[in-house]
Design a protein around this motif. Structure first.
Motif, PDB file in Angstrom:
ATOM      1  N   GLN A   1      18.183  -7.407  -8.535  1.00  0.00           N
ATOM      2  CA  GLN A   1      17.365  -8.610  -8.287  1.00  0.00           C
ATOM      3  C   GLN A   1      15.906  -8.223  -8.084  1.00  0.00           C
ATOM      4  O   GLN A   1      14.998  -8.810  -8.671  1.00  0.00           O
ATOM      5  CB  GLN A   1      17.885  -9.343  -7.046  1.00  0.00           C
ATOM      6  CG  GLN A   1      19.215 -10.033  -7.296  1.00  0.00           C
ATOM      7  CD  GLN A   1      19.875 -10.543  -6.031  1.00  0.00           C
ATOM      8  OE1 GLN A   1      19.794  -9.905  -4.978  1.00  0.00           O
ATOM      9  NE2 GLN A   1      20.536 -11.692  -6.111  1.00  0.00           N
ATOM     10  N   GLN A   2      15.699  -7.199  -7.256  1.00  0.00           N
ATOM     11  CA  GLN A   2      14.337  -6.786  -6.914  1.00  0.00           C
ATOM     12  C   GLN A   2      13.547  -6.358  -8.149  1.00  0.00           C
ATOM     13  O   GLN A   2      12.372  -6.651  -8.278  1.00  0.00           O
ATOM     14  CB  GLN A   2      14.444  -5.601  -5.952  1.00  0.00           C
ATOM     15  CG  GLN A   2      13.360  -5.553  -4.918  1.00  0.00           C
ATOM     16  CD  GLN A   2      13.758  -4.560  -3.823  1.00  0.00           C
ATOM     17  OE1 GLN A   2      14.854  -4.639  -3.276  1.00  0.00           O
ATOM     18  NE2 GLN A   2      12.895  -3.608  -3.527  1.00  0.00           N
ATOM     19  N   TYR A   3      14.202  -5.652  -9.071  1.00  0.00           N
ATOM     20  CA  TYR A   3      13.492  -5.128 -10.251  1.00  0.00           C
ATOM     21  C   TYR A   3      13.739  -5.980 -11.502  1.00  0.00           C
ATOM     22  O   TYR A   3      13.363  -5.596 -12.599  1.00  0.00           O
ATOM     23  CB  TYR A   3      13.881  -3.662 -10.489  1.00  0.00           C
ATOM     24  CG  TYR A   3      13.260  -2.764  -9.441  1.00  0.00           C
ATOM     25  CD1 TYR A   3      12.010  -2.183  -9.643  1.00  0.00           C
ATOM     26  CD2 TYR A   3      13.882  -2.554  -8.222  1.00  0.00           C
ATOM     27  CE1 TYR A   3      11.413  -1.398  -8.671  1.00  0.00           C
ATOM     28  CE2 TYR A   3      13.295  -1.771  -7.233  1.00  0.00           C
ATOM     29  CZ  TYR A   3      12.067  -1.203  -7.461  1.00  0.00           C
ATOM     30  OH  TYR A   3      11.467  -0.425  -6.492  1.00  0.00           O
TER      31      TYR A   3
ATOM     32  N   ASN B   1      16.604  -2.920   4.718  1.00  0.00           N
ATOM     33  CA  ASN B   1      15.677  -3.495   3.737  1.00  0.00           C
ATOM     34  C   ASN B   1      15.449  -2.617   2.515  1.00  0.00           C
ATOM     35  O   ASN B   1      14.903  -3.075   1.523  1.00  0.00           O
ATOM     36  CB  ASN B   1      14.319  -3.761   4.403  1.00  0.00           C
ATOM     37  CG  ASN B   1      14.398  -5.017   5.244  1.00  0.00           C
ATOM     38  OD1 ASN B   1      15.157  -5.943   4.911  1.00  0.00           O
ATOM     39  ND2 ASN B   1      13.685  -5.045   6.351  1.00  0.00           N
TER      40      ASN B   1
ATOM     41  N   LYS C   1      21.196  -5.892  -5.097  1.00  0.00           N
ATOM     42  CA  LYS C   1      19.870  -6.090  -4.504  1.00  0.00           C
ATOM     43  C   LYS C   1      18.782  -5.428  -5.381  1.00  0.00           C
ATOM     44  O   LYS C   1      17.734  -6.021  -5.653  1.00  0.00           O
ATOM     45  CB  LYS C   1      19.876  -5.457  -3.104  1.00  0.00           C
ATOM     46  CG  LYS C   1      18.645  -5.698  -2.298  1.00  0.00           C
ATOM     47  CD  LYS C   1      18.897  -5.171  -0.890  1.00  0.00           C
ATOM     48  CE  LYS C   1      17.587  -5.034  -0.158  1.00  0.00           C
ATOM     49  NZ  LYS C   1      17.772  -4.501   1.180  1.00  0.00           N
TER      50      LYS C   1
END
Ligand code: KG4
Ligand code: ZN
Length: 349
Positions: free
Chosen positions: A271-273, A220, A268
């Motif tokens: 996308q997250q930030y 994660n 990832k």
């Protein structure tokens, strides 16, 4: 505005002169004296030998960089403003290697009465992206920095502000390439040696029958781990009596495993930030397969996000990237004095 830069953090003695040009950086000279051939016979960098070589090489390398950039010693001594600052890598790296660059930069700043700029090696790798820049940079950006000593995901909020998002828990990606190459009796540095054999396997149009793990692919967080991959490779080689005839295939699968994990975590993070740009940096960014997969995946999954990679000559250690950072720091007057500058082998971001 012109900056002279010096880089001696590992086994390359390097100097460069750069200036601002349009939105990016123009390199006026880029001299690298590599010790790879010396360290090759030991299978890796020997710090004591590296330090001795830097001491011998540093002045000829700087002299050549100044000459190629059309800068005359005599003008520097007369304090004609032909240079605006001296930038130097202060860390991280091998302490005895860093010190040659740092102390030389301090001496020159002292005699030429110039301001001095301490540059973080990894941040320098990132600024390699702005050499001959053709497009504006949109922030925030996520940067995958992969070298012999580092595997980081960084958030670049503006030209000067970085935040660490992910790190390796053990070996760096370049270190993994180097150790894997050693297991297969390939030359140091292992990255180019493995990449070359992986290419040969692909060209042979054979089907890959090997499977190596993709460590932490599903975790994660935004961290990495490569020592298990190297161990998995070792076990497979030990079990395979025919591995000497399948080196190209092992190299191919190893490179695929490293690239897949690096690319997946970078996407990832992007996308997250909700970043506007994805960038690549560091010695391992010379890997053509990594460059290709990251670019393809970025464009496919995040088509609105810009993708930027450094030009190949500026991927592995060089001083042009430090000069690029130096020009940006000079614009912001991020100077220090020679009295306050010190090498720090464990410098954090
Ligand atoms: O940035 P760098 O020149 O030095 C450090 O700061 O560590 O990176 C050197 C690392 C070495 O581990 C080398 O094997 C790796 O970069 N490398 C590559 C390639 N070229 C250099 N790894 C994979 N593929 C390459 N083509
Ligand atoms: Zn490096």
């Amino acid at each position: 505005m012109k900056v002279l830069a010096i880089e001696t953090s590992c086994d390359e003695t390097a100097a460069s002169v750069a200036e601002k040009s349009g939105i990016g950086i123009k390199i006026l000279s880029n001299v690298v004296s590599s010790q790879i051939d010396i360290h090759k016979k030991y299978g890796g960098v020997v710090p004591e030998i590296a330090a001795r070589e830097h001491v011998v090489e540093i002045l000829p390398v700087i002299d050549e960089a100044l000459t190629l950039a059309g800068i005359r010693q005599a003008d520097l001594i007369k304090k004609k403003s032909v240079l605006d600052a001296i930038a130097v890598t202060i860390g991280p790296g091998l302490m005895s290697s860093l010190q040659t660059g740092v102390e030389t930069a301090k001496s020159l700043a002292y005699v030429w009465d110039l301001p001095i700029i301490g540059v973080h090696h990894i941040i320098g790798h990132i600024y390699a992206n702005f050499i001959d820049l053709k497009q504006n940079i949109h922030f925030p950006a996520v940067v995958l920095t992969v070298s012999g000593g580092h595997t980081n995901l960084l958030l670049m909020k503006n030209w000067y502000d970085f935040e660490l998002l992910g790190d390796t828990r053990d070996d760096a990606a370049g270190e993994a390439f180097d150790k894997a190459a050693k297991l297969m009796n390939l030359d140091y540095p292992g990255g180019p040696a493995i990449a070359q054999r992986a290419d040969q396997f692909e060209l042979s149009l054979k089907k890959n029958k090997l499977t190596l793990p993709r460590p932490m692919l599903q975790s994660n967080d935004l961290d990495f781990s490569f020592s298990g991959l190297k161990t998995a490779l070792r076990y497979q080689l030990e079990k395979d009596g025919n591995w000497h005839n399948r080196v190209n295939e092992y190299c191919y699968e190893f490179q695929e495993a490293v690239a897949e994990v690096l690319v997946s975590k970078t996407i990832k993070a992007a996308q997250q930030y909700q970043v506007k740009t994805i960038m690549l940096a560091g010695g391992v960014s010379a890997n053509l397969r990594l460059r290709q997969v990251l670019e393809q995946q970025s464009k496919h999954i995040l088509p609105q996000v810009h993708f930027l990679k450094p030009l190949l000559p500026y991927t592995t250690d060089n001083a042009a990237m430090i000069a690029s950072a130096g020009v940006f720091y000079t614009q912001k007057q991020l100077f220090t004095s020679w009295q306050n500058l010190q090498a720090n082998c464990n410098l954090s971001i």
